[in-house]
Structure formats: structure tokens, C-alpha cells
Design a protein around this motif. Structure first.
Motif, PDB file in Angstrom:
ATOM      1  N   LEU A 169       9.580 -14.585  -6.863  1.00 31.16           N
ATOM      2  CA  LEU A 169       8.596 -14.031  -7.792  1.00 31.16           C
ATOM      3  C   LEU A 169       9.240 -13.871  -9.158  1.00 31.16           C
ATOM      4  O   LEU A 169      10.195 -13.114  -9.322  1.00 31.16           O
ATOM      5  CB  LEU A 169       8.090 -12.684  -7.284  1.00 31.16           C
ATOM      6  CG  LEU A 169       7.060 -11.978  -8.172  1.00 31.16           C
ATOM      7  CD1 LEU A 169       5.762 -12.774  -8.221  1.00 31.16           C
ATOM      8  CD2 LEU A 169       6.795 -10.562  -7.659  1.00 31.16           C
TER       9      LEU A 169
ATOM     10  N   VAL B 113       3.171  -7.054  -3.201  1.00 32.26           N
ATOM     11  CA  VAL B 113       3.441  -8.491  -3.361  1.00 32.26           C
ATOM     12  C   VAL B 113       4.845  -8.830  -2.865  1.00 32.26           C
ATOM     13  O   VAL B 113       5.042  -9.805  -2.135  1.00 32.26           O
ATOM     14  CB  VAL B 113       3.260  -8.902  -4.837  1.00 32.26           C
ATOM     15  CG1 VAL B 113       3.807 -10.302  -5.078  1.00 32.26           C
ATOM     16  CG2 VAL B 113       1.789  -8.838  -5.222  1.00 32.26           C
ATOM     17  N   GLU B 114       5.824  -8.021  -3.261  1.00 29.94           N
ATOM     18  CA  GLU B 114       7.193  -8.285  -2.823  1.00 29.94           C
ATOM     19  C   GLU B 114       7.338  -8.151  -1.316  1.00 29.94           C
ATOM     20  O   GLU B 114       8.080  -8.908  -0.681  1.00 29.94           O
ATOM     21  CB  GLU B 114       8.151  -7.344  -3.552  1.00 29.94           C
ATOM     22  CG  GLU B 114       8.289  -7.656  -5.039  1.00 29.94           C
ATOM     23  CD  GLU B 114       9.172  -6.672  -5.769  1.00 29.94           C
ATOM     24  OE1 GLU B 114       9.410  -5.570  -5.206  1.00 29.94           O
ATOM     25  OE2 GLU B 114       9.600  -6.977  -6.897  1.00 29.94           O
TER      26      GLU B 114
ATOM     27  N   LEU C 249       1.118  -2.385  -6.716  1.00 31.09           N
ATOM     28  CA  LEU C 249       0.872  -3.827  -6.717  1.00 31.09           C
ATOM     29  C   LEU C 249       2.150  -4.628  -6.486  1.00 31.09           C
ATOM     30  O   LEU C 249       2.212  -5.477  -5.589  1.00 31.09           O
ATOM     31  CB  LEU C 249       0.225  -4.238  -8.035  1.00 31.09           C
ATOM     32  CG  LEU C 249      -0.020  -5.735  -8.236  1.00 31.09           C
ATOM     33  CD1 LEU C 249      -0.989  -6.270  -7.197  1.00 31.09           C
ATOM     34  CD2 LEU C 249      -0.542  -6.005  -9.652  1.00 31.09           C
ATOM     35  N   ARG C 250       3.176  -4.391  -7.286  1.00 31.76           N
ATOM     36  CA  ARG C 250       4.411  -5.172  -7.142  1.00 31.76           C
ATOM     37  C   ARG C 250       5.042  -4.966  -5.765  1.00 31.76           C
ATOM     38  O   ARG C 250       5.526  -5.919  -5.149  1.00 31.76           O
ATOM     39  CB  ARG C 250       5.404  -4.813  -8.240  1.00 31.76           C
ATOM     40  CG  ARG C 250       6.737  -5.534  -8.123  1.00 31.76           C
ATOM     41  CD  ARG C 250       7.578  -5.399  -9.364  1.00 31.76           C
ATOM     42  NE  ARG C 250       7.043  -6.215 -10.442  1.00 31.76           N
ATOM     43  CZ  ARG C 250       7.353  -7.494 -10.624  1.00 31.76           C
ATOM     44  NH1 ARG C 250       8.175  -8.111  -9.793  1.00 31.76           N
ATOM     45  NH2 ARG C 250       6.839  -8.169 -11.632  1.00 31.76           N
ATOM     46  N   HIS C 251       5.045  -3.747  -5.290  1.00 34.70           N
ATOM     47  CA  HIS C 251       5.634  -3.480  -3.979  1.00 34.70           C
ATOM     48  C   HIS C 251       4.905  -4.266  -2.883  1.00 34.70           C
ATOM     49  O   HIS C 251       5.549  -4.859  -2.001  1.00 34.70           O
ATOM     50  CB  HIS C 251       5.574  -1.983  -3.667  1.00 34.70           C
ATOM     51  CG  HIS C 251       5.991  -1.644  -2.264  1.00 34.70           C
ATOM     52  ND1 HIS C 251       7.310  -1.662  -1.853  1.00 34.70           N
ATOM     53  CD2 HIS C 251       5.241  -1.314  -1.164  1.00 34.70           C
ATOM     54  CE1 HIS C 251       7.365  -1.348  -0.570  1.00 34.70           C
ATOM     55  NE2 HIS C 251       6.135  -1.125  -0.131  1.00 34.70           N
TER      56      HIS C 251
ATOM     57  N   LYS D  85       6.882 -13.933 -12.057  1.00 37.32           N
ATOM     58  CA  LYS D  85       5.831 -13.404 -12.932  1.00 37.32           C
ATOM     59  C   LYS D  85       4.666 -12.910 -12.083  1.00 37.32           C
ATOM     60  O   LYS D  85       4.157 -13.638 -11.231  1.00 37.32           O
ATOM     61  CB  LYS D  85       5.346 -14.476 -13.909  1.00 37.32           C
ATOM     62  CG  LYS D  85       4.350 -13.942 -14.942  1.00 37.32           C
ATOM     63  CD  LYS D  85       3.907 -15.027 -15.910  1.00 37.32           C
ATOM     64  CE  LYS D  85       2.964 -14.461 -16.967  1.00 37.32           C
ATOM     65  NZ  LYS D  85       2.423 -15.517 -17.844  1.00 37.32           N
ATOM     66  N   LEU D  86       4.273 -11.678 -12.321  1.00 41.06           N
ATOM     67  CA  LEU D  86       3.106 -11.088 -11.658  1.00 41.06           C
ATOM     68  C   LEU D  86       2.070 -10.816 -12.741  1.00 41.06           C
ATOM     69  O   LEU D  86       2.272  -9.988 -13.622  1.00 41.06           O
ATOM     70  CB  LEU D  86       3.507  -9.799 -10.938  1.00 41.06           C
ATOM     71  CG  LEU D  86       2.405  -9.034 -10.218  1.00 41.06           C
ATOM     72  CD1 LEU D  86       1.702  -9.916  -9.190  1.00 41.06           C
ATOM     73  CD2 LEU D  86       2.979  -7.783  -9.552  1.00 41.06           C
TER      74      LEU D  86
ATOM     75  N   GLU E  94       4.550 -17.656  -9.644  1.00 40.78           N
ATOM     76  CA  GLU E  94       3.682 -16.774 -10.426  1.00 40.78           C
ATOM     77  C   GLU E  94       2.523 -16.348  -9.537  1.00 40.78           C
ATOM     78  O   GLU E  94       1.890 -17.187  -8.884  1.00 40.78           O
ATOM     79  CB  GLU E  94       3.140 -17.473 -11.664  1.00 40.78           C
ATOM     80  CG  GLU E  94       2.210 -16.585 -12.475  1.00 40.78           C
ATOM     81  CD  GLU E  94       1.564 -17.280 -13.653  1.00 40.78           C
ATOM     82  OE1 GLU E  94       0.914 -16.585 -14.473  1.00 40.78           O
ATOM     83  OE2 GLU E  94       1.693 -18.520 -13.768  1.00 40.78           O
TER      84      GLU E  94
END
Length: 414
Positions: A350, A339-340, A335-337, A352-353, A323
Motif C-alpha cells: 500500500l 485496509v492494512e 480506514l487505514r487499519h 496510497k489510500l 493504490e
């Protein structure tokens, strides 16, 4: 004699759509080895075998496969199972003729014949290593409001007193069969007063928090009460012999810090001797970045880059669940890109973000109070809504885009 108390397996559970099948397989393998190494006489499973009332074929296969392995490896082991609120009572009860032939006692739902409790199914003798009856088990499944008898006294809580009545009748049936030196044990799947719920995985059952059951439901002559439903292992009412075993796996990210375990229970001459928790090995870890609260995206990306690398050939099921919690003073469309991308080559998965917004959190009416919605301009509303989530003001580019959209809407409406 020696009992092993466990509950809340939740076979078929998924965590954010990720299957837990490999973890459950590892637990059931460990459980079988533990039953053998600890020379357990009876296994008590206090409800929620499955995660849903309509479990997958894989979840059902895991259940039947475990029973078959246990019967082959430990032919003298007695198994007593009660249904939980997640289980389908009818589904658990359906193979009863087969299970009875195998010496496995399952009570999925409260059995009645013409309105009378079937005590022959609800009161179960379990035997010690010498073959003598060492305890009588009052095997009470999860009780739904429709299971409860009517209560004439209007001054008492109908649900609580109805449950009390069912347990009293089953325990009385066990006492009539009990002989000197034999322990009185009960099983239940319920929510007790003074117990601690997890944040995400459990729900208050029966009639809500106001209908939590009192610990005096189990009189002092009950040597041990094996309870299910709460995922955190705990005593109830300070009584050593009234326990939730807790779930063997963390069923939400909020349960990662729980001590997941089963209870090894020794009774002798009708009395409780000791309760020994046995920790369940965890095959898949749960990680939170940061460990507490939330950090800015730049700080979080640095922490993610420092996570252990994924070793060659590492099974997917052993990769830690992750998480990520990010503090957002401004919008982060990518954001998701980001983090990934930071997680490429890392072992953690991953699941949960979680964004933490830094704005005021206030309502629109809190900004320039006294103005009605009609008196506010569209930009007033946009800025107030933006400030609720984000600490920093919108960029000139974002405001320009907003005004362009507003102009287009106004022209289309004219």
C-alpha cells in the motif's frame, strides 16, 4: 548507423517514499544488454538523468557505474547526454574532463564563452561501426530563460524566439560540419506544442503552457530530434522523426498504463530510415483497487482479500505498488487499519489510500443562501460542513460529541 534514444531516468526517484533503486538497476542492466544485442552505435540521453538537482550518493553511483560498465562492454559506443530541468547543470558538467577522456559527451548546461555559444561542445560527431562520422548531433540541454539571447522584435514571444535562436545557431554549426551522407540529429529537453503531459510527474517548463515550443523549431533537414521531459512516449506534430522517448519507469501511479520504452533509430545516407520502439521490461507492477472509480469499504476489502499472496522469499522491490480508492458515505476513523489488515499476507504494498467523499461538495453559502455566518448556529455550520464530504447524516453519537465540545468551548469562553 543506429542510435538509441532514451530520457528521463530520474535516478534517485522515490514513489511515496519508496526507493526505486532496484527498478533503476534492472533498467540499466537491460539497457546495457540491449545496446549490445542491437549493435547500437550511439546512445542519446535527453535529460533528467537524476530526479533532483542534489541527487543521493546512490543515484550518482548508479550513473557512474552504468557509464563504466558501458565503456568496458562496448568500447566503441558513443554516449551523448544533455541536462534536463531536474538536473543540476554544474553537477553534470563537473566530471567533463574525465568523461571526455572516456569518449562520453555530456552537456549539462548551455556553454558560453564571453557571450558566444561553445559550438565545439554543442555539436558532436557520432561514428558508425566502420569509424566514419554517420551523424552530427546538436546537443542542446534544457534552456532556462537566462540562457536565451535578447530578442529585439517586441511583437514576438521572447522566450519562444530565444529558444528558436539557440537551436538555429547550434544547428547551423552542425550543418557547417556536415558532409554528404551524414545525418543531422538534434537533442533537447523541452515542452512542445501538441504533446501530452502526464497528470502528476511533469510540469510545464520554460514559461508555462503558453510557451510550449512549436515543432517547426526543427527544420525538415533534421533527420531525428531526440527529446526529453515528457514521460509518455509520443511523436510531435505528427512527425516520425521528432519524438519523446518517454521515461523508462512509471514515475507516478497515473503513468502505470504508459508504454515505457526506448527508441531504436536507424539513419542512412543522412536520412531517417526507421524508428522502432523497444518496450522496457517492468519489474514492479502498479495496481489500483478498484481498477476504476471507487467502491464502498466493504467491497474494497473483499477485493483486497482476493489479491495474490506474497510468495516466500519474494524481494520487497518486486512487490506491486498499490493504490486503494474507497467511497466514503460516512467517516471511517479506522480506514487505514482496516485496509492494512486486509492486506496482511498479500504481495501488494500500500503506497496510497485515496478516499472519495460522497457529499455535496458545496460551499457553506450554498446551504440556506441569504444567511450570513453570524446568523448561522454552530450546528448549522457543522452539518453543512459534514454534508459537503459525506452523503449520510451524522450519527446521534457524533452529534452528541459535537454538542459536548460546543458546550465546553462556550463555558470556557464565559
Amino acid at each position: 548507423m543506429r542510435l538509441l534514444h532514451t530520457s528521463d531516468w530520474h535516478l534517485g526517484h522515490t514513489l511515496y517514499d519508496v526507493s526505486r533503486e532496484a527498478e533503476h538497476t534492472a533498467f540499466l542492466t537491460w539497457l546495457l544488454a540491449t545496446l549490445e544485442s542491437e549493435e547500437v552505435d550511439a546512445l542519446l540521453v535527453a535529460g533528467d538523468i537524476f530526479d533532483t538537482a542534489n541527487p543521493s550518493a546512490e543515484a550518482q553511483a548508479a550513473w557512474y557505474h552504468f557509464i563504466a560498465r558501458a565503456r568496458r562492454a562496448l568500447p566503441k559506443l558513443e554516449v551523448v547526454v544533455v541536462g534536463g530541468n531536474h538536473d543540476s547543470a554544474a553537477r553534470l558538467d563537473a566530471p567533463d574532463p574525465l568523461f571526455t577522456a572516456l569518449g562520453v559527451h555530456v552537456v549539462g548546461g548551455l556553454p558560453r564563452q564571453q557571450g558566444t555559444l561553445e559550438l565545439e561542445r554543442l555539436v558532436v560527431p557520432v561514428h558508425d561501426a566502420s569509424g566514419k562520422v554517420g551523424a552530427w548531433v546538436a546537443a542542446v540541454p534544457y534552456l532556462r530563460p537566462s540562457d536565451l539571447p535578447p530578442v529585439a522584435d517586441a511583437t514576438v514571444d521572447r522566450l519562444v524566439e530565444g529558444v528558436r535562436s539557440v537551436y538555429a545557431e547550434v544547428l547551423d554549426g552542425a550543418r557547417r560540419r556536415q558532409r554528404s551522407g551524414q545525418a543531422l540529429v538534434t537533442m533537447g529537453h523541452c515542452y512542445m506544442t501538441g504533446s501530452e503531459l502526464s497528470e502528476l510527474s511533469e510540469r510545464k517548463i520554460l514559461g508555462g503552457n503558453q510557451h510550449a515550443l512549436p515543432v517547426d523549431l526543427f527544420p525538415q533537414d533534421v533527420a531525428y530530434a531526440a527529446l526529453g521531459h515528457l514521460h509518455k512516449a509520443q511523436r510531435v506534430g505528427g512527425r516520425e522523426g521528432v519524438r519523446y522517448s518517454g521515461s523508462p519507469l512509471p514515475l507516478s501511479l497515473s503513468e502505470a498504463h504508459y508504454k515505457h520504452q526506448v527508441m531504436l533509430v536507424d539513419v542512412e545516407d543522412g536520412a531517417l530510415q526507421q524508428v522502432r520502439p523497444l518496450p522496457v521490461p517492468r519489474t514492479t507492477d502498479m495496481v489500483r483497487v478498484p481498477a476504476r472509480d471507487a467502491l464502498t469499504l466493504a467491497d474494497v476489502l473483499d477485493l483486497l482479500a482476493a489479491l495474490p499472496a506474497c510468495e516466500p522469499g519474494m524481494p520487497e522491490s518486486m512487490r506491486p505498488y498499490l493504490e486503494v480508492c474507497v467511497s466514503l458515505p460516512r467517516p471511517e476513523p479506522a480506514l487505514r487499519h482496516k485496509v492494512e489488515h486486509a492486506l496482511e499476507g498479500r504481495a501488494a504494498r500500500l503506497v496510497k489510500l485515496t478516499p472519495f467523499y460522497t457529499g455535496t461538495g458545496g460551499a457553506l453559502a450554498d446551504v440556506r443562501p441569504g444567511l450570513s455566518l453570524r446568523e448561522r448556529t454552530p450546528e448549522d455550520v457543522f452539518l453543512a460542513r459534514y454534508a459537503r464530504d459525506f452523503k449520510e447524516p451524522p450519527t446521534p453519537e457524533l452529534l452528541e460529541s459535537f454538542h459536548a465540545l460546543l458546550t465546553q468551548v462556550q463555558e470556557d469562553a464565559s
